[in-house]
Scaffold this active site. Structure first.
Site, PDB file in Angstrom:
ATOM      1  N   ALA A 264      -7.767   7.320  -0.409  1.00  0.00           N
ATOM      2  CA  ALA A 264      -7.058   6.113  -0.825  1.00  0.00           C
ATOM      3  C   ALA A 264      -7.162   5.003   0.204  1.00  0.00           C
ATOM      4  CB  ALA A 264      -5.588   6.433  -1.096  1.00  0.00           C
ATOM      5  N   CYS A 265      -7.262   5.354   1.498  1.00  0.00           N
ATOM      6  CA  CYS A 265      -7.283   4.321   2.540  1.00  0.00           C
ATOM      7  C   CYS A 265      -8.550   3.481   2.482  1.00  0.00           C
ATOM      8  CB  CYS A 265      -7.125   4.956   3.917  1.00  0.00           C
ATOM      9  SG  CYS A 265      -8.396   6.174   4.321  1.00  0.00           S
ATOM     10  N   ILE A 266      -9.621   4.028   1.879  1.00  0.00           N
ATOM     11  CA  ILE A 266     -10.854   3.249   1.745  1.00  0.00           C
ATOM     12  C   ILE A 266     -11.280   3.140   0.278  1.00  0.00           C
ATOM     13  CG2 ILE A 266     -11.728   3.635   4.081  1.00  0.00           C
ATOM     14  CD1 ILE A 266     -13.398   5.957   2.991  1.00  0.00           C
TER      15      ILE A 266
END
Length: 303
Positions: A264-266
């Site tokens: 989710a962070c990228i």
């Protein structure tokens, strides 16, 4: 001056901080406020210039029975005074009303319980009821929310937004767009890990996305990015850990029995080289059904 809210009002302070942080970071959260609440926020917590349409949008039953009916019919037989219920959820069904609240009333004017509603003052009564429902009944909660909200988003910024934004636009800034546009999603995506747009797995992936229902698209988006809604501005404004981040389909060396995984962070989905579109679709559906949290599992059988 800082307020010192107590009890449940502290929750509204925390909620205000959460919403303020989400706006500051440009990350949609799964919280879509009613336009009536958005109007109060944009107006600094004060009552705005309202119309009967605002009341109807907030509570159609209130408008029908306590506004339209009273204004259009004789009021004396109703035996009303200048009070309103503190909580009228489910009418007489008190099982859904907090204990101690059922039947409690609030005076709309000073000594309102002693003032009868007549043909001469019924317009005043309707106005008082509407203003209580649109503002007064949640004034303390809005004030607490704004205390937390303004710790990240300044009052001057909100005042500027109120000039250019409709309440629905403000709701979209908080919660993201209310729909997932598959064409916009695909247009603002990229490939990595050895995949290119011409690879069959990538083509199958987008064909599956386009075939999904609105709910399935939202679930897939949540699985990969942590949000069910794209930001205002569409997928071109998708946010990752370091700011703007294109949605990415990445090749991964894994068994075709494995489920897709996500970062989710990228904003990246790791997609094995599935042998067919049907298998790819089945793996994606299973992955998002398992919670949309980047679950990495294996089927019992190899395909």
């Amino acid at each position: 001056h800082k307020t010192n809210p107590s009890g449940h009002l502290k929750d509204f302070v925390i909620l205000g901080r959460l919403v303020g942080l989400a706006i500051f970071k440009r990350v949609p959260i799964a919280l879509r406020f009613h336009p009536a609440f958005c109007k109060l926020i944009l107006n600094g917590g004060g009552l705005y210039e309202w119309t009967h349409e605002d009341v109807k949008a907030l509570d159609p039953q209130l408008y029908r029975f306590k506004v339209k009916y009273i204004l259009e019919n004789p009021v004396e037989p109703l035996d009303l005074d200048f009070t309103d219920v503190l909580d009228d959820r489910d009418g007489a069904d008190h099982e859904h009303v907090p204990q101690g609240v059922a039947g409690e009333r609030v005076e709309l004017i000073k000594n309102g319980a002693s003032v009868r509603v007549t043909e001469e003052n019924k317009e005043e009564y309707v106005r008082a009821v509407c203003e209580w429902r649109l503002h007064g009944c949640m004034e303390k909660q809005v004030k607490a929310f704004l205390e937390g909200f303004h710790s990240l988003i300044s009052q001057s910024t909100v005042a500027g937004l109120s000039v250019v934004l409709a309440p629905s636009d403000f709701a979209n800034i908080i919660a993201g767009l209310p729909y997932v546009d598959a064409e916009d999603w695909e247009r603002h995506s990229r490939c990595s890990g050895g995949y290119s747009r011409s690879d069959k797995q990538v083509r199958w992936f987008w064909e599956v996305v386009h075939s999904f229902s609105s709910e399935q698209r939202a679930a897939l988006l949540h699985f990969v990015t942590g949000s069910r809604n794209p930001p205002v501005g569409g997928f071109a404004r998708l946010q990752g850990f370091n700011g703007d981040q294109k949605f990415t389909v990445s090749k991964v060396s894994a068994s075709t029995a494995s489920l897709p995984t996500a970062h989710a962070c990228i904003c990246t989905i790791d997609l094995p080289e599935y042998p067919s579109k049907e298998v790819l679709r089945e793996r994606i559906v299973k992955a998002i059904a398992l919670g949309g949290i980047g679950f990495n599992g294996r089927d019992d059988e190899e395909n």
